[in-house]
Design an enzyme around this catalytic site. Structure first.
Site, short mmCIF file in Angstrom:
data_model
loop_
_atom_site.label_atom_id
_atom_site.label_comp_id
_atom_site.label_asym_id
_atom_site.label_seq_id
_atom_site.Cartn_x
_atom_site.Cartn_y
_atom_site.Cartn_z
N ARG A 1 -9.06 -0.81 4.84
CA ARG A 1 -8.89 -0.51 3.43
C ARG A 1 -9.71 -1.44 2.54
NH1 ARG A 1 -4.94 3.00 1.85
NH2 ARG A 1 -3.45 3.68 3.44
N LYS B 1 0.27 -10.53 7.91
CA LYS B 1 0.47 -9.13 8.30
C LYS B 1 -0.88 -8.66 8.81
CE LYS B 1 1.27 -4.43 6.63
NZ LYS B 1 1.51 -3.55 5.46
N TYR C 1 -13.05 -4.56 -2.43
CA TYR C 1 -14.19 -4.11 -3.23
C TYR C 1 -15.18 -5.24 -3.51
CZ TYR C 1 -17.08 -1.65 -6.58
OH TYR C 1 -18.15 -1.07 -7.21
N THR D 1 0.83 -1.20 0.00
CA THR D 1 0.00 0.00 0.00
C THR D 1 0.87 1.26 0.00
OG1 THR D 1 -1.66 -1.22 1.27
CG2 THR D 1 -1.88 1.17 1.17
N ILE E 1 5.71 -5.15 9.53
CA ILE E 1 5.84 -4.59 8.19
C ILE E 1 5.45 -3.12 8.32
CG2 ILE E 1 5.01 -4.66 5.82
CD1 ILE E 1 4.77 -7.66 6.07
N TYR F 1 -2.40 -10.63 4.10
CA TYR F 1 -2.42 -9.24 4.57
C TYR F 1 -3.86 -8.86 4.88
CZ TYR F 1 -1.74 -4.10 4.31
OH TYR F 1 -1.72 -2.75 4.56
#
Length: 291
Positions: free
Chosen positions: A137, A160, A106, A43, A202, A132
């Site tokens: 997000r 993560k 999405y 990202t 991370i 992840y």
């Protein structure tokens, strides 16, 4: 198992294009300052605005410049399973050690869809996968039960975790096993995350303060919790300031302050950090004794 301070690398752009020279210098600096692995095309690397060709080139350059000094965990996520698989295959061919794969965004798959996505990737490519999870997000979350199902697959090696829910660390450890690699995705929570069984982060902040972040992670790993707390306090304002505006705008601004000439350009729809964020970054850099 991956551990320690692992920067989610920014991608420098100049005149609208990937600035390979600046990126190579950033990789060298990160390694020299103690980062234990590197994540290109996450990202923070603005992967969402890269073409597939650019994405793969950034990964390949990162692997080449690292030269085996530290492993590279290539960002390979997509909300299209076949696109993610293509990224994984090309990252593996370039020499990446693992793939960081975000939950499909999405589309909003259910838990069976989340499982099927990662299972298909693990079956289609033997590059090790770090899941992840960043619901803020992606909207999609992965349950502990679904993660435990994935942890039973040979190719799924860790997570993560950017949920911000510290209790997840204990729950995931109990369900997935102590050997399942848990890395924090939140710099500000890394101390508590490690105390509960995590093994590293991370990190966004490591772009700017790689030595301090590496020292912090080393203190945690060596059970020097007093030293870790002192470093956490020194870094905490910077953790916050780098998200005082849309990321990675503040991070690129901070790098420009510390490394004159570092490209600060972002790709739309991302825009440079505003005045208030820049002021916060300046104060945080001073607090961390970096300027």
């Amino acid at each position: 198992m991956f551990s320690g301070s692992i920067p989610a690398l920014v991608t420098p752009f100049r005149d609208g294009a990937f600035d390979e020279e600046a990126f190579r210098a950033h990789v060298d600096w990160q390694i020299a300052e103690g980062s234990s692995a590197l994540v290109p095309c996450g990202t923070t690397g603005e992967s969402a605005t890269m073409s597939i060709e650019e994405h793969d080139r950034v990964v390949a350059v990162c692997v080449e410049q690292a030269g085996g000094r530290v492993p590279v965990i290539a960002g390979c996520g997509s909300n299209d399973t076949q696109v993610a698989l293509g990224h994984m295959k090309r990252a593996q061919a370039a020499g990446a050690a693992a793939a960081l794969v975000v939950l499909p965004y999405y589309n909003r798959p259910n838990q069976e869809g989340v499982y099927a996505h990662f299972a298909a990737l693990a079956e289609g490519c033997d590059l090790p996968i770090l899941v992840y999870n960043v619901p803020a997000r992606t909207v999609t979350d992965i349950s502990v039960a679904t993660l435990a199902r994935l942890a039973a697959l040979p190719g799924i090696i860790g997570i993560k975790d950017a949920t911000g829910a510290l209790a997840r660390v204990a729950a995931q450890r109990l369900e997935c096993g102590a050997d399942f690699c848990q890395l924090s995705g939140n710099d500000d929570l890394a101390l508590g995350f490690n105390a509960m069984g995590g093994v590293g982060c991370i990190s966004v902040t490591a772009n700017v303060a790689p030595r301090l972040c590496a020292d912090f992670q080393a203190a945690c790993a060596e059970d020097r919790w007093g030293d870790a707390l002192a470093l956490q306090d020194r870094l905490f304002p910077l953790h916050a300031a780098l998200f005082a505006d849309a990321s990675p705008g503040p991070t690129k601004y901070a790098l420009g302050r510390l490394r004159p000439g570092f490209p600060q350009a972002l790709r739309l729809p991302m825009t440079p950090a505003g005045a208030a964020a820049r002021t916060a970054v300046d104060a945080a850099l001073a607090h961390a004794l970096l300027i």
